[in-house]
Design a protein around this motif. Structure first.
Motif, PDB file in Angstrom:
ATOM      1  N   SER A  50       0.836  -1.213   0.000  1.00  0.00           N
ATOM      2  CA  SER A  50       0.000   0.000   0.000  1.00  0.00           C
ATOM      3  C   SER A  50       0.867   1.259   0.000  1.00  0.00           C
ATOM      4  CB  SER A  50      -0.949   0.004   1.200  1.00  0.00           C
ATOM      5  OG  SER A  50      -0.250   0.173   2.420  1.00  0.00           O
ATOM      6  N   LEU A  51       2.104   1.136   0.495  1.00  0.00           N
ATOM      7  CA  LEU A  51       3.015   2.285   0.489  1.00  0.00           C
ATOM      8  C   LEU A  51       3.265   2.785  -0.931  1.00  0.00           C
ATOM      9  CD1 LEU A  51       4.984   4.129   2.127  1.00  0.00           C
ATOM     10  CD2 LEU A  51       6.760   2.440   1.628  1.00  0.00           C
ATOM     11  N   LEU A  52       3.298   1.865  -1.891  1.00  0.00           N
ATOM     12  CA  LEU A  52       3.545   2.246  -3.290  1.00  0.00           C
ATOM     13  C   LEU A  52       2.473   3.219  -3.791  1.00  0.00           C
ATOM     14  CD1 LEU A  52       4.526  -1.244  -4.751  1.00  0.00           C
ATOM     15  CD2 LEU A  52       6.061   0.602  -4.022  1.00  0.00           C
ATOM     16  N   LYS A  53       1.235   2.952  -3.404  1.00  0.00           N
ATOM     17  CA  LYS A  53       0.128   3.819  -3.825  1.00  0.00           C
ATOM     18  C   LYS A  53       0.199   5.172  -3.131  1.00  0.00           C
ATOM     19  CE  LYS A  53      -4.889   3.796  -4.488  1.00  0.00           C
ATOM     20  NZ  LYS A  53      -6.149   3.034  -4.272  1.00  0.00           N
ATOM     21  N   TYR A  54       0.460   5.149  -1.834  1.00  0.00           N
ATOM     22  CA  TYR A  54       0.605   6.409  -1.098  1.00  0.00           C
ATOM     23  C   TYR A  54       1.695   7.273  -1.723  1.00  0.00           C
ATOM     24  CZ  TYR A  54      -2.267   5.273   3.039  1.00  0.00           C
ATOM     25  OH  TYR A  54      -3.310   5.014   3.911  1.00  0.00           O
TER      26      TYR A  54
END
Length: 258
Positions: A117-121
């Motif tokens: 999910s960090l990639l999207k953030y």
């Protein structure tokens, strides 16, 4: 203390889980308190929904410049929230993966999904106006807390000195927070053992054998602070899992030199 910003009254800690959000949340609140600000909400909610309700029903219409609100959520916010600034974090996703796996007591695939999910953030948030949103690196929170605190203060528009930043750093270091959590855990276990009434706001309940103490003044929960340091993920995964992690996050690892 010199106040710089008058119109902004809401500061959002919006991050991927297990990236230092609780520290960032409490430090932001503490900086405002040092500046003689009335920090709201006084009692820490346990859900994003509660934070959004306070934002919509209170902070948006609050015209008292002595009141400032600090919210903490694990979801991506819009690029134009009124009267707001966003603080977010960036951390080695491999460390996020092991931290999530241990804290949530889950398997590798579930933890990997959380870490991704960090990639999207990162992709979305790096397009936002830099006066509206700022990234804070987890390793600086861990290894250079005073400098990180001064950086936070500057971004939210309040000046504190080095001595104040040092005091805040000591208040929220790992040892102090672990002591706080241990005290809450012992108090909760005592109440369960003695069949005393438990305030629902002081417990996060999943099942009969899976629950955590919750500190209503800070939001810290059971096992929130681990004994690991950045980079310890290598000790915790198999060769195959490490291969997957390095492949999934190769671009982010390269860009941020993790």
């Amino acid at each position: 203390m010199i106040k710089i910003i008058m119109n902004i009254n809401s500061f959002w800690i919006s991050t991927t889980p297990r990236t230092g959000s609780m520290w960032l949340y409490n430090v932001t609140r503490e900086i405002l308190k040092f500046s003689k600000i009335n920090v709201l909400p006084t009692k820490i909610p346990k859900s994003s929904l509660e934070f959004f309700e306070i934002f919509e029903k209170q902070s948006l219409i609050d015209q008292n410049d002595s009141n400032k609100y600090v919210f903490k959520i694990h979801q991506i916010l819009k690029p134009n929230l009124p009267r707001s600034k966003i603080l977010t974090t960036i951390r080695d996703p491999r460390d996020i993966c092991i931290s999530f796996k241990e804290f949530m007591k889950t398997d590798f695939d579930t933890a990997l999904k959380a870490a991704k999910s960090l990639l999207k953030y990162e992709k979305i948030y790096k397009t936002y106006n830099k006066n509206y949103l700022k990234f804070f690196r987890y390793e600086n929170i861990e290894n250079k807390p005073i400098e990180a605190i001064l950086e936070i203060a500057n971004f939210i528009g309040y000046k504190i000195n080095y001595k104040d930043a040092d005091e805040i750093s000591l208040k929220y270091n790992k040892k102090k927070v672990k002591t706080l959590i241990k005290r809450n855990d012992e108090n909760l276990l005592s109440k369960i053992k003695n069949k005393e009434e438990i305030d629902k706001s002081s417990i996060v309940y999943f099942s009969k054998n899976n629950y955590r103490s919750f500190d209503t003044n800070t939001g810290f929960q059971t096992n929130h602070i681990s004994n690991r340091n950045s980079g310890d993920w290598e000790k915790s995964f198999s060769s195959k899992e490490k291969e997957i992690l390095n492949f999934e996050f190769k671009n982010l690892i390269s860009e941020y030199k993790f």
